[in-house]
Design an enzyme around this catalytic site. Structure first.
Site, PDB file in Angstrom:
ATOM      1  N   MET A 245      89.369 -97.949  -9.108  1.00  0.00           N
ATOM      2  CA  MET A 245      88.549 -97.555  -7.964  1.00  0.00           C
ATOM      3  C   MET A 245      88.193 -96.065  -8.000  1.00  0.00           C
ATOM      4  O   MET A 245      88.499 -95.292  -7.095  1.00  0.00           O
ATOM      5  CB  MET A 245      89.275 -97.906  -6.660  1.00  0.00           C
ATOM      6  CG  MET A 245      89.675 -99.357  -6.547  1.00  0.00           C
ATOM      7  SD  MET A 245      88.276-100.488  -6.709  1.00  0.00           S
ATOM      8  CE  MET A 245      87.453-100.197  -5.133  1.00  0.00           C
TER       9      MET A 245
ATOM     10  N   HIS B   7      82.745-106.826 -11.624  1.00  0.00           N
ATOM     11  CA  HIS B   7      82.333-106.495 -10.254  1.00  0.00           C
ATOM     12  C   HIS B   7      82.148-107.786  -9.455  1.00  0.00           C
ATOM     13  O   HIS B   7      81.475-108.721  -9.916  1.00  0.00           O
ATOM     14  CB  HIS B   7      81.024-105.706 -10.267  1.00  0.00           C
ATOM     15  CG  HIS B   7      80.555-105.332  -8.901  1.00  0.00           C
ATOM     16  ND1 HIS B   7      81.172-104.356  -8.153  1.00  0.00           N
ATOM     17  CD2 HIS B   7      79.553-105.830  -8.133  1.00  0.00           C
ATOM     18  CE1 HIS B   7      80.560-104.258  -6.984  1.00  0.00           C
ATOM     19  NE2 HIS B   7      79.576-105.141  -6.951  1.00  0.00           N
TER      20      HIS B   7
ATOM     21  N   LEU C 121      76.548 -96.386 -10.668  1.00  0.00           N
ATOM     22  CA  LEU C 121      77.555 -97.320 -10.166  1.00  0.00           C
ATOM     23  C   LEU C 121      77.080 -98.774 -10.239  1.00  0.00           C
ATOM     24  O   LEU C 121      76.026 -99.119  -9.697  1.00  0.00           O
ATOM     25  CB  LEU C 121      77.916 -96.965  -8.723  1.00  0.00           C
ATOM     26  CG  LEU C 121      78.982 -97.829  -8.049  1.00  0.00           C
ATOM     27  CD1 LEU C 121      80.332 -97.631  -8.734  1.00  0.00           C
ATOM     28  CD2 LEU C 121      79.069 -97.501  -6.565  1.00  0.00           C
ATOM     29  N   ASP C 122      77.857 -99.600 -10.923  1.00  0.00           N
ATOM     30  CA  ASP C 122      77.625-101.052 -11.005  1.00  0.00           C
ATOM     31  C   ASP C 122      76.204-101.391 -11.471  1.00  0.00           C
ATOM     32  O   ASP C 122      75.628-102.396 -11.046  1.00  0.00           O
ATOM     33  CB  ASP C 122      77.895-101.720  -9.645  1.00  0.00           C
ATOM     34  CG  ASP C 122      79.321-101.519  -9.172  1.00  0.00           C
ATOM     35  OD1 ASP C 122      80.217-101.455 -10.021  1.00  0.00           O
ATOM     36  OD2 ASP C 122      79.543-101.414  -7.955  1.00  0.00           O
TER      37      ASP C 122
ATOM     38  N   ASN D 123      83.323-103.435 -17.200  1.00  0.00           N
ATOM     39  CA  ASN D 123      83.809-103.528 -15.830  1.00  0.00           C
ATOM     40  C   ASN D 123      83.539-104.932 -15.305  1.00  0.00           C
ATOM     41  O   ASN D 123      82.638-105.625 -15.782  1.00  0.00           O
ATOM     42  CB  ASN D 123      83.086-102.509 -14.942  1.00  0.00           C
ATOM     43  CG  ASN D 123      83.625-102.499 -13.524  1.00  0.00           C
ATOM     44  OD1 ASN D 123      84.834-102.540 -13.310  1.00  0.00           O
ATOM     45  ND2 ASN D 123      82.735-102.454 -12.541  1.00  0.00           N
TER      46      ASN D 123
ATOM     47  N   ARG E 150      86.034 -84.175 -10.177  1.00  0.00           N
ATOM     48  CA  ARG E 150      85.990 -85.445 -10.922  1.00  0.00           C
ATOM     49  C   ARG E 150      85.976 -85.184 -12.429  1.00  0.00           C
ATOM     50  O   ARG E 150      86.578 -85.919 -13.204  1.00  0.00           O
ATOM     51  CB  ARG E 150      84.748 -86.246 -10.522  1.00  0.00           C
ATOM     52  CG  ARG E 150      84.789 -86.822  -9.131  1.00  0.00           C
ATOM     53  CD  ARG E 150      83.610 -87.759  -8.895  1.00  0.00           C
ATOM     54  NE  ARG E 150      83.592 -88.241  -7.522  1.00  0.00           N
ATOM     55  CZ  ARG E 150      84.301 -89.274  -7.074  1.00  0.00           C
ATOM     56  NH1 ARG E 150      85.084 -89.936  -7.908  1.00  0.00           N
ATOM     57  NH2 ARG E 150      84.225 -89.649  -5.816  1.00  0.00           N
TER      58      ARG E 150
ATOM     59  N   SER F 273      80.388-110.530 -11.853  1.00  0.00           N
ATOM     60  CA  SER F 273      79.642-110.104 -13.045  1.00  0.00           C
ATOM     61  C   SER F 273      80.510-109.215 -13.926  1.00  0.00           C
ATOM     62  O   SER F 273      81.214-108.335 -13.427  1.00  0.00           O
ATOM     63  CB  SER F 273      78.395-109.303 -12.653  1.00  0.00           C
ATOM     64  OG  SER F 273      77.572-110.003 -11.745  1.00  0.00           O
TER      65      SER F 273
END
Length: 217
Positions: free
Chosen positions: A91, A110, A145-146, A108, A66, A137
């Site tokens: 993604m 979501h 994450l999120d 972002n 990554r 949101s």
């Protein structure tokens, strides 16, 4: 001066199209410098080409880690001198180094009312939980994450007849309203991210941000 933006996508790019449309209509003072995807067949790349925006494919499968992929992605973004990075259905889980590099400069969107339902399959999860409302949101991106600070949320009712597909359509309509609005605030320097908190017009927002209504602008 127009805000320089790079948009990251993995799929159809409907939120990208909303940004392109509002920019062309003069409602959003941004210049999309590039659209980058990790999927060669992402339809959003075609949307970019049609709007004469550079469309870039970086194949994540060609990188062994990554970190290597994110380094290549970061290099490409920085070539365009982006003042804001916009994730629009991108993604990929981003590494800590990458998110730190764009701290306070990456948004972002979501499809849930965060902090509820981080991750995938949010529409079905909201139905399965027996929730009466669902939504979307906009948040600043962090390594978790999120989990970044929320700017703006929009809500829709979950009706007894709803399934995941119908709920997804409702949420998509809301996405195309609130994402351009949050980006507009950022372009106007009204929106800022400081020490993990979101500020709008120098006022700190609550943990769930502002709830969207038709008359806010």
């Amino acid at each position: 001066m127009s805000l320089s933006v790079v948009v990251l996508i993995s799929g159809s790019g409907s939120n990208l199209q909303a940004l392109i449309d509002q920019s062309l209509e003069g409602k959003l003072d941004i210049t999309i410098k590039a659209v980058i995807s990790n999927k060669a067949d992402a339809f959003g790349l075609e949307r970019a080409k049609k709007a004469n925006i550079p469309a870039v494919f970086i194949d994540h499968k060609k990188f062994s880690t990554r970190e290597e992929f994110d380094a290549a992605l970061q290099y490409e973004i920085d070539q365009h001198k982006a003042e804001l990075v916009v994730l629009a259905g991108f993604m990929r889980i981003l590494t800590e180094g990458f998110t730190r590099h764009y701290d306070g400069k990456m948004l972002n969107i979501h499809p849930s009312l965060l902090p509820k339902f981080k991750g995938l399959n949010t529409h079905q999860r909201a139905i399965d939980a027996g929730d009466k409302e669902h939504g979307v949101s906009v948040h600043f991106v962090t390594a978790e994450l999120d989990a970044g600070a929320v700017v703006l949320q929009a809500v829709t009712e979950i009706e007894p007849s709803d399934d995941a597909e119908s709920l997804s359509k409702k949420v998509h309509n809301l996405e195309h309203k609130i994402y351009p609005l949050a980006i507009k605030w950022f372009s106007q320097k009204r929106l800022a991210y400081k020490s993990g908190k979101v500020m709008l017009d120098s006022e700190r927002l609550s943990d769930t941000g502002i709830r969207y209504q038709q008359d806010i602008h």
